[in-house]
Structure formats: structure tokens, C-alpha cells
Design an enzyme around this catalytic site. Structure first.
Site, PDB file in Angstrom:
ATOM      1  N   ARG A  27       0.838  -1.197   0.000  1.00 23.88           N
ATOM      2  CA  ARG A  27       0.000   0.000   0.000  1.00 23.88           C
ATOM      3  C   ARG A  27       0.876   1.252   0.000  1.00 23.88           C
ATOM      4  O   ARG A  27       0.578   2.236  -0.699  1.00 23.88           O
ATOM      5  CB  ARG A  27      -0.930  -0.020   1.216  1.00 23.88           C
ATOM      6  CG  ARG A  27      -2.013  -1.083   1.144  1.00 23.88           C
ATOM      7  CD  ARG A  27      -3.031  -0.914   2.258  1.00 23.88           C
ATOM      8  NE  ARG A  27      -2.640  -1.541   3.508  1.00 23.88           N
ATOM      9  CZ  ARG A  27      -2.947  -2.779   3.873  1.00 23.88           C
ATOM     10  NH1 ARG A  27      -3.615  -3.560   3.045  1.00 23.88           N
ATOM     11  NH2 ARG A  27      -2.592  -3.257   5.057  1.00 23.88           N
ATOM     12  N   ASP A  44      -5.745  -6.635  -7.065  1.00 17.27           N
ATOM     13  CA  ASP A  44      -5.454  -7.469  -5.892  1.00 17.27           C
ATOM     14  C   ASP A  44      -6.558  -8.517  -5.741  1.00 17.27           C
ATOM     15  O   ASP A  44      -7.356  -8.454  -4.793  1.00 17.27           O
ATOM     16  CB  ASP A  44      -5.338  -6.591  -4.648  1.00 17.27           C
ATOM     17  CG  ASP A  44      -4.936  -7.376  -3.412  1.00 17.27           C
ATOM     18  OD1 ASP A  44      -4.368  -8.480  -3.565  1.00 17.27           O
ATOM     19  OD2 ASP A  44      -5.205  -6.899  -2.292  1.00 17.27           O
ATOM     20  N   PHE A  95     -10.959  -5.070  -6.696  1.00 18.82           N
ATOM     21  CA  PHE A  95     -11.052  -6.001  -5.555  1.00 18.82           C
ATOM     22  C   PHE A  95     -10.631  -5.251  -4.295  1.00 18.82           C
ATOM     23  O   PHE A  95      -9.804  -5.716  -3.519  1.00 18.82           O
ATOM     24  CB  PHE A  95     -10.159  -7.227  -5.760  1.00 18.82           C
ATOM     25  CG  PHE A  95     -10.335  -7.926  -7.083  1.00 18.82           C
ATOM     26  CD1 PHE A  95     -11.370  -8.827  -7.274  1.00 18.82           C
ATOM     27  CD2 PHE A  95      -9.472  -7.690  -8.142  1.00 18.82           C
ATOM     28  CE1 PHE A  95     -11.530  -9.486  -8.491  1.00 18.82           C
ATOM     29  CE2 PHE A  95      -9.624  -8.337  -9.355  1.00 18.82           C
ATOM     30  CZ  PHE A  95     -10.657  -9.239  -9.538  1.00 18.82           C
ATOM     31  N   ASP A 147     -15.640  -3.348  -5.685  1.00 20.25           N
ATOM     32  CA  ASP A 147     -15.724  -4.631  -4.988  1.00 20.25           C
ATOM     33  C   ASP A 147     -17.153  -5.153  -5.133  1.00 20.25           C
ATOM     34  O   ASP A 147     -18.089  -4.374  -5.356  1.00 20.25           O
ATOM     35  CB  ASP A 147     -15.371  -4.467  -3.505  1.00 20.25           C
ATOM     36  CG  ASP A 147     -14.933  -5.781  -2.863  1.00 20.25           C
ATOM     37  OD1 ASP A 147     -13.718  -6.062  -2.853  1.00 20.25           O
ATOM     38  OD2 ASP A 147     -15.811  -6.518  -2.390  1.00 20.25           O
ATOM     39  N   CYS A 192      -1.989 -13.887  -4.667  1.00 18.87           N
ATOM     40  CA  CYS A 192      -1.820 -14.425  -3.312  1.00 18.87           C
ATOM     41  C   CYS A 192      -1.916 -15.944  -3.322  1.00 18.87           C
ATOM     42  O   CYS A 192      -2.058 -16.564  -2.266  1.00 18.87           O
ATOM     43  CB  CYS A 192      -2.843 -13.817  -2.358  1.00 18.87           C
ATOM     44  SG  CYS A 192      -4.558 -14.206  -2.777  1.00 18.87           S
TER      45      CYS A 192
END
Length: 397
Positions: A213, A301, A229, A251, A341
Site C-alpha cells: 500500500r 489485488d 477487488f 468490490d 496471493c
């Protein structure tokens, strides 16, 4: 007499390198009794040589998760106390440097406590106990946390599918103390963030993206930012504080977007230039491409695309597709911050996927920086699987 797990010939090498997993197909036999789930067992080589001491998990392919490679170390309350103390000590410099009131205290295998994840959010400790061994020692773990962090409530979020592989049911609930009203407010790098440890994703928040970030904030001053996201909007929060001209947080969760609005308010940031879009990111990106809409900076992300090796090819296609469209939405010289991730997605493979996306997008791309999980999510040298979050800062021409 201790129960001994004897390995097949030539299956000792990973333990000799201190990797903490013993798979069922590497076990020759079990001597000294029938262990129950979570029981402490001794692991020996085919020649009888002692190798490790760990927790038995009869339902999992990983049938032993190693607690210790020290033959003199007993698995008891003092063992867990030492591991927790060491983990906290290893994070003290980071906590003070970044002004953290939210951080990962225990990173499972990488902190010598397989199957145990503990995050701290102000005065709430949130535990995920995901292995048979962690379940067996639940009361001891909670007791030691309460001793070392007497001002903290302890809450459990063991509501993930991986518990089923251990023959365990999902569990949530208060383990110790009194839970404060939700959300709790944590602080990192001078920014306040609202976290709901009861209803939020994972343990409540994504602490692992903290450093990324801050990296993103370096590219956004005076720029238009699309934050995909976005969850509770923290990339957008950093962007607003850094002087972005406009921000669009996207989102599928209306609750997450409301928290994103709340995060702007608790930081006294004007959000007149911030837009909140409840939408499917994949569909919205295609819509924006068809409309000819463009941005200076895009953050991708997404959630995990691959939980097992069988899903990896599909994950690569998904990452390629979404990165291709994002590149087509960027102005020349724009910045893409893109992440995976998925632990099974190796960093070199991820870079190749993004490079392939650039070819399909017919854009020239330069990789200017690599990103990874924050340093309170360490990676043990003996456990490369602990490296799961990887990201790239790409300039797109």
C-alpha cells in the site's frame, strides 16, 4: 514409550533440511501405539535415527507437522510460551518503525508453529487453529496468549476449508476476555483502518499488503486510480492521502465498500473525488474497455485463484485475462500494480503470465519493482511455501 513414526528409505532428506512436513506416502510404519489426532509423535529415519517431534494428523496427507527439531525440547506450555515470545520479539522493531497496532504475531510454520496463525488488531488477538496439533493444544495456546497479552481479548476465526483436510469442523467464537464493539481501529504508517474481526475476510483484514500500500502511494499523486477487488478500500485510502486526483474503489461486497467509506471518514479525508462501485471486477473492466475509459494507475489485488495444483493452469488463464484488460485501460506510461496471493503461483511464473498478458494487450510493459508480503509475515528458509504473496509494479506503454 513415545509413538515413533518411521520413514521410508531416502525420505529423511526434507526433515534433515528442517522442512516441517511429513507426508503420508513417506511413512513406513507407526510403532509404539496408535496415535490420536494432534498427539505428539517422534519421527525417525528408516535406520531409526531421531529426526523430529511433531503433531500427528491421521486425516491429512500431511500426517506429521513438526513442532521441533531439537531432541531435548519438550512440547508443553513452556514450548508455546517460548515460540510466542520469540515471534513478538522479532516484530518489535517493525511495530515501532511503522507505528503498528495491527500486525501478524504468528505466521504458522514460519514461526515454528505449524497450523497456527495469530493476528493482532489493537487489543484483540485473532487465532486461526488449522491443524490437528493446533486443535490439540488450543487451551494451552490461549492460556499462554492471555499471560503474555493480558489486555487482549482472544477471538477464533478457524472458519476455513483447510480444517476439513485435518478432519476438523470450522469454528469461530470468543476464546478469552471481552470482545470490544466492532469494528476495532488499527493504525499503520499513520493511517487508521477499521477492522471487523467477526465478519471480515480471513482474520478480519489483509495485513500482508501493508508495505505494498505504501509502495502504491508513491505513484498516485495527481493521478486517476482504479482500485480493483478493493475490499475495505485501503489501497484507495493510501492513494487519497497521497494526493490522487480521483479514485474508484470496486468490490462485489456492499459491506466492504461501506467500510471503505468509513475508513475515509475516520482519517478525516475528503472523499468527494472517491467513487465506490459495487460490481464484478471482470465484467466491469470489460465494460470500461468497451467504453474507452482509461486510468493512470490500476491496482489488481484479486482473491486466490488456485487452491491446489490442479487449479494452477486455470489460475494462470485468469491472471492473464484480467491483467491484459487492465493494461488496455491504462494511459501510456500508466502504472499497474498487480498481485497474486496463490501460494502455488511461483514469482517467475507470475511474471511470465503478466508478460504474456502484455503481448495479448499489444502493450509494451516494463517491470519496475517487485512486491511481496509484509515483513511480519516472514518466510522460514526451510519452508519456501511461506512465500505466497507476490506482486509487480509495471509501467505500461
Amino acid at each position: 514409550m513415545a509413538i515413533r513414526i518411521k520413514l521410508k528409505p531416502k525420505r529423511e532428506r526434507s526433515l534433515e533440511r528442517r522442512h516441517p512436513w511429513v507426508f503420508s506416502n513417506g511413512i513406513h510404519n507407526v510403532n509404539g501405539g496408535t496415535p490420536k489426532a494432534g498427539d505428539t509423535v517422534e519421527v525417525v529415519g528408516h535406520d531409526g535415527r531421531w529426526l523430529a517431534r511433531g503433531a500427528w494428523s491421521p486425516e491429512s496427507q500431511i500426517q506429521v507437522r513438526v513442532w521441533t527439531f531439537d531432541k531435548e525440547e519438550t512440547i508443553d506450555a513452556d514450548f508455546f510460551a517460548r515460540r510466542i515470545q520469540r515471534a513478538q520479539a522479532g516484530r518489535e522493531d517493525l511495530i515501532h518503525e511503522q507505528g503498528l497496532t495491527g500486525y501478524r504475531l504468528i505466521a504458522a510454520e514460519s514461526d515454528g508453529l505449524p497450523g497456527i496463525t495469530i493476528d493482532r488488531y489493537a487489543n484483540v488477538l485473532v487465532c486461526q487453529l488449522l491443524s490437528a496439533g493446533a486443535e490439540k493444544w488450543r487451551d494451552t495456546i490461549v492460556e499462554q496468549l492471555a499471560i503474555q497479552f493480558p489486555d487482549c481479548a482472544i477471538y477464533e476465526r478457524s472458519d476455513v476449508d483447510s480444517r476439513k483436510k485435518e478432519g476438523l469442523q470450522p469454528v469461530t467464537g470468543l476464546l478469552h476476555g471481552e470482545l470490544p464493539p466492532m469494528p476495532v481501529i488499527i493504525e499503520e504508517n499513520g493511517i487508521k483502518i477499521a477492522v471487523d474481526v467477526v465478519k471480515g475476510h480471513k482474520t478480519g483484514f489483509y495485513l500482508d499488503q501493508r508495505d505494498n500500500r505504501a509502495i502504491a502511494a508513491r505513484f498516485v499523486k495527481g493521478k486517476s486510480v482504479l482500485n480493483c477487488f478493493c475490499y475495505t478500500g485501503t489501497f484507495g485510502l493510501y492513494a487519497a492521502k497521497a494526493g490522487a486526483a480521483s479514485i474508484e474503489n470496486v468490490d462485489v461486497s456492499s459491506l466492504a465498500l461501506q467500510t471503505a467509506r468509513d475508513n475515509m471518514a475516520i482519517n478525516d479525508l475528503n472523499d468527494d473525488h472517491v467513487h465506490y462501485h459495487e460490481a464484478d471486477v471482470f465484467k466491469l473492466l470489460r465494460q470500461y474497455r468497451d467504453e474507452g475509459k482509461t486510468f493512470d494507475v490500476i491496482v489488481l489485488d484479486p482473491p486466490k485463484f488456485a487452491d491446489n495444483k490442479a487449479q494452477l493452469d486455470g489460475a494462470c488463464r485468469g491472471y492473464k485475462d484480467i491483467n491484459m484488460i487492465a493494461m488496455q485501460l491504462l494511459k501510456p506510461g500508466g502504472i499497474l500494480l498487480t498481485f497474486s496471493c496463490s501460494g502455488l503461483m511461483q514469482s517467475d511464473l507470475f511474471q511470465k503470465v503478466v508478460a504474456d498478458a502484455a503481448l495479448d494487450a499489444k502493450r509494451e510493459v516494463q517491470f519496475v519493482e517487485r512486491m511481496h508480503q509484509a515483513s511480519d509475515h516472514p518466510i522460514s528458509s526451510a519452508f519456501p511455501e511461506g512465500y505466497y504473496l507476490k506482486g509487480l509494479v509495471a509501467r505500461v506503454w
